[in-house]
Design an enzyme around this catalytic site. Structure first.
Site, PDB file in Angstrom:
ATOM      1  N   GLU A  96       0.857  -1.156  -0.081  1.00 12.55           N
ATOM      2  CA  GLU A  96      -0.001  -0.016   0.015  1.00 12.55           C
ATOM      3  C   GLU A  96       0.900   1.362   0.215  1.00 12.55           C
ATOM      4  O   GLU A  96       0.768   2.147   0.973  1.00 12.55           O
ATOM      5  CB  GLU A  96      -0.866  -0.154   1.222  1.00 12.55           C
ATOM      6  CG  GLU A  96      -2.035  -1.363   1.034  1.00 12.55           C
ATOM      7  CD  GLU A  96      -2.965  -0.913   1.784  1.00 12.55           C
ATOM      8  OE1 GLU A  96      -2.958  -0.591   3.174  1.00 12.55           O
ATOM      9  OE2 GLU A  96      -4.008  -1.901   1.781  1.00 12.55           O
ATOM     10  N   GLU A 110      -5.541  -7.911  -1.382  1.00  8.75           N
ATOM     11  CA  GLU A 110      -6.246  -7.943  -0.231  1.00  8.75           C
ATOM     12  C   GLU A 110      -7.612  -7.793  -0.397  1.00  8.75           C
ATOM     13  O   GLU A 110      -7.912  -6.752  -1.366  1.00  8.75           O
ATOM     14  CB  GLU A 110      -5.720  -7.042   0.767  1.00  8.75           C
ATOM     15  CG  GLU A 110      -4.454  -7.378   1.531  1.00  8.75           C
ATOM     16  CD  GLU A 110      -3.888  -6.138   2.564  1.00  8.75           C
ATOM     17  OE1 GLU A 110      -4.778  -5.754   3.297  1.00  8.75           O
ATOM     18  OE2 GLU A 110      -2.768  -5.943   2.471  1.00  8.75           O
TER      19      GLU A 110
HETATM   20  C1  BG6 Z   1      -4.490  -3.073   4.573  1.00 12.09           C
HETATM   21  C2  BG6 Z   1      -3.276  -3.684   5.225  1.00 12.09           C
HETATM   22  O1  BG6 Z   1      -4.483  -1.650   4.826  1.00 12.09           O
HETATM   23  O2  BG6 Z   1      -5.493  -3.446   5.206  1.00 12.09           O
HETATM   24  C3  BG6 Z   1      -3.360  -4.639   6.238  1.00 12.09           C
HETATM   25  O3  BG6 Z   1      -2.341  -3.915   4.325  1.00 12.09           O
HETATM   26  C4  BG6 Z   1      -4.504  -4.593   7.019  1.00 12.09           C
HETATM   27  O4  BG6 Z   1      -2.108  -4.820   6.804  1.00 12.09           O
HETATM   28  C5  BG6 Z   1      -5.756  -4.563   6.259  1.00 12.09           C
HETATM   29  O5  BG6 Z   1      -4.628  -5.429   8.135  1.00 12.09           O
HETATM   30  C6  BG6 Z   1      -6.958  -4.504   7.089  1.00 12.09           C
HETATM   31  O6  BG6 Z   1      -7.089  -3.413   8.082  1.00 12.09           O
HETATM   32  P1  BG6 Z   1      -7.235  -3.525   9.342  1.00 12.09           P
HETATM   33  O7  BG6 Z   1      -6.880  -2.097   9.857  1.00 12.09           O
HETATM   34  O8  BG6 Z   1      -8.798  -3.795   9.634  1.00 12.09           O
HETATM   35  O9  BG6 Z   1      -6.502  -4.392   9.952  1.00 12.09           O
END
Ligand code: BG6
Length: 483
Positions: A181, A382
């Site tokens: 990111e 993701e």
């Molecule tokens: C992304 C990151 O921004 O979102 C992850 O790369 C992160 O590391 C994921 O865990 C989900 O966000 P969160 O804050 O709900 O864990």
């Protein structure tokens, strides 16, 4: 789904993702040094996480110190991933496990051996690794010694780390992501990640002083570090494939008011396109000149940087997709939160408990938008839903997660039918991890449940959720069966 719709490609990478600081634990074992994530105390939806540069375990709970104890349980975890049928596993390598201070002369052999073992285990099950080289894991010593990514010295330290791991794992890892990111630094939230934080105990996600000159300098240095990594990597193994990783916050105009349309376009350029344009097209886009000028943003670059950016472009475009937001010039509209930034509430969408809007159709729109712009293979690295799970008699009935994934996968297939060259999907997460923004365990994303709570209590035993069995069937049928 309608038979006339194109199927997922035969060699599609069905996968799962994690990040070292959110799973490994063993924060000070076998020579590992502390990193920035190890200095982050737990928070929750309403209390932001604090960063304490002096780690004080008597006073605070730091979730990454044990995380889900993957360091000691990776064999069991990878076996479960294999049972689920994963073809690809996205993971990160913890920089401070390899170079404990970030600037050491020699790498830590025990750290390198740990990942040797992890890759051997993946190979045993024929799971392709996808390695993120930097996932919010700057060695704490570098944070203290330098001004984080603002300091050009960090580029050299990082590239040495990247070269070390690419050389060591050149025969086992083919797919690499230099930065997770990277576009986080287009927003003030990204500040913590560049490591230029100098007020121990007082900084958190919400009260950092934003300095756009420094923030964009840090981003520029990450772009240069990424390009150098690609150039070096291709010398080590010409078969390496490098990907971007953009936190894609797809934005819609809240109304057809032309002012909303224009504001949306600007937001999209700054947050989403800018970083993709640099990493795939190899140039700073024209619209950023205007942005820097209007906002009086100045940072130092070197002429050779732009040659490097041109040469060290990525081969595929990968991104995270959790939600979409609306943009408007109107004040006083209802807002929602989100990953790195929130926006105006979309009246057509529902949101999670953490107020991230759920928008599967937006994923098809985003895939088309990206492929149309870059024309390179695309991976979703993701995507997932953070939710509270109920654990009863060893069972977790997470139908909300199944329906989130089903709806998104349906839209992926429609995007493939549109002609998008989508090659892989590594949902967040293969197994429960600690949340990045809040440090909670309660905000769960995994197909595999980890019996641990927000204070680190629990057996840490692993259990298969209903979504585990569902995803296994999806993979077995190459996305044909989503029931
Ligand atoms: C992304 C990151 O921004 O979102 C992850 O790369 C992160 O590391 C994921 O865990 C989900 O966000 P969160 O804050 O709900 O864990």
């Amino acid at each position: 789904m309608n038979e006339n719709i194109k199927a997922f490609p035969k060699d599609f990478y069905w996968g799962g993702a994690t990040a070292a600081n959110q799973i490994e634990g063993a924060w000070n074992e076998d020579g590992k040094g502390p990193n920035l994530a190890d200095a982050m105390v737990a928070g929750n939806h309403t209390t932001p996480r604090k960063i304490t540069l002096d780690i004080d375990e008597n006073r605070y709970y730091y979730p990454s110190h044990v995380a889900i104890d993957y360091y000691h349980r990776y064999k069991e975890d990878i076996a479960l991933m294999a049972e689920m049928g994963l073809k690809m596993y996205r993971m990160s390598i913890s920089w401070a496990r390899i170079f404990p201070n970030g600037s050491d002369n020699e790498p830590n052999e025990a750290g390198l051996r740990f990942y040797d073992d992890v890759f051997a285990e993946l190979k045993k099950y024929d799971i392709e690794p996808l390695v993120t080289i930097y996932h919010n894991e700057m060695p704490l010593n570098l944070v203290n010694e330098t001004n984080g990514w603002v300091d050009r010295k960090v580029i050299d330290h990082y590239v040495r780390f990247a070269r070390t791991v690419m050389e060591r794992y050149k025969d086992t890892v083919r797919y690499w992501i230099p930065f997770n990111e990277i576009n986080d630094l287009t927003t003030p939230v990204g500040n913590w990640n560049h490591g230029g934080i100098k007020n121990p105990g007082t900084e958190d996600f919400s009260n950092q002083k934003d300095d756009p000159d420094k923030r964009f300098a840090a981003l520029h240095n990450q772009f240069v570090a990424s390009a150098k990594t690609v150039i070096e990597g291709k010398k080590i193994n010409p078969d390496f494939r490098f990907g971007t990783m953009i936190c894609h916050i797809t934005v819609y105009p809240l109304t057809p008011n032309p002012d909303d349309i224009l504001a949306t376009q600007k937001e999209d350029q700054l947050r989403n396109r800018f970083s993709g344009d640099v990493q795939i097209k190899g140039v700073y886009p024209y619209y950023m000149d205007g942005y820097f000028e209007k906002n009086n943003i100045h940072f130092k670059t070197e002429p050779e940087d732009f040659e490097l950016l041109k040469e060290g472009v990525c081969d595929f475009y990968s991104f995270s997709y959790y939600m979409t937001n609306c943009i408007t010039v109107k004040k006083d509209v209802e807002e929602v939160s989100g990953n790195i930034m929130g926006g105006a509430k979309n009246p057509f969408l529902k949101a999670t408990e953490w107020n991230w809007q759920i928008d599967p159709v937006g994923l098809r729109y985003t895939l088309n938008h990206i492929y149309d712009r870059y024309n390179v293979p695309v991976m979703i690295t993701e995507n997932g839903i953070g939710a509270r799970d109920t654990f009863e008699n060893g069972e977790i009935h997470d139908d909300y997660r199944i329906s989130y994934f089903r709806d998104h996968i349906e839209q992926m297939r429609l995007a493939i039918d549109d002609g998008v060259d989508l090659i892989g999907y590594t949902p967040w997460t293969a197994i429960d991890v600690i949340s990045c923004s809040t440090g909670e365990m309660a905000k769960r994303y995994g197909f595999i449940y980890v019996d641990a709570d927000d204070e680190g209590n629990g057996s840490y035993d692993r259990y298969k959720k209903d979504s585990f069995y569902w995803y296994k069937r999806v993979i077995e049928t190459n996305g044909e069966c989503l029931e």
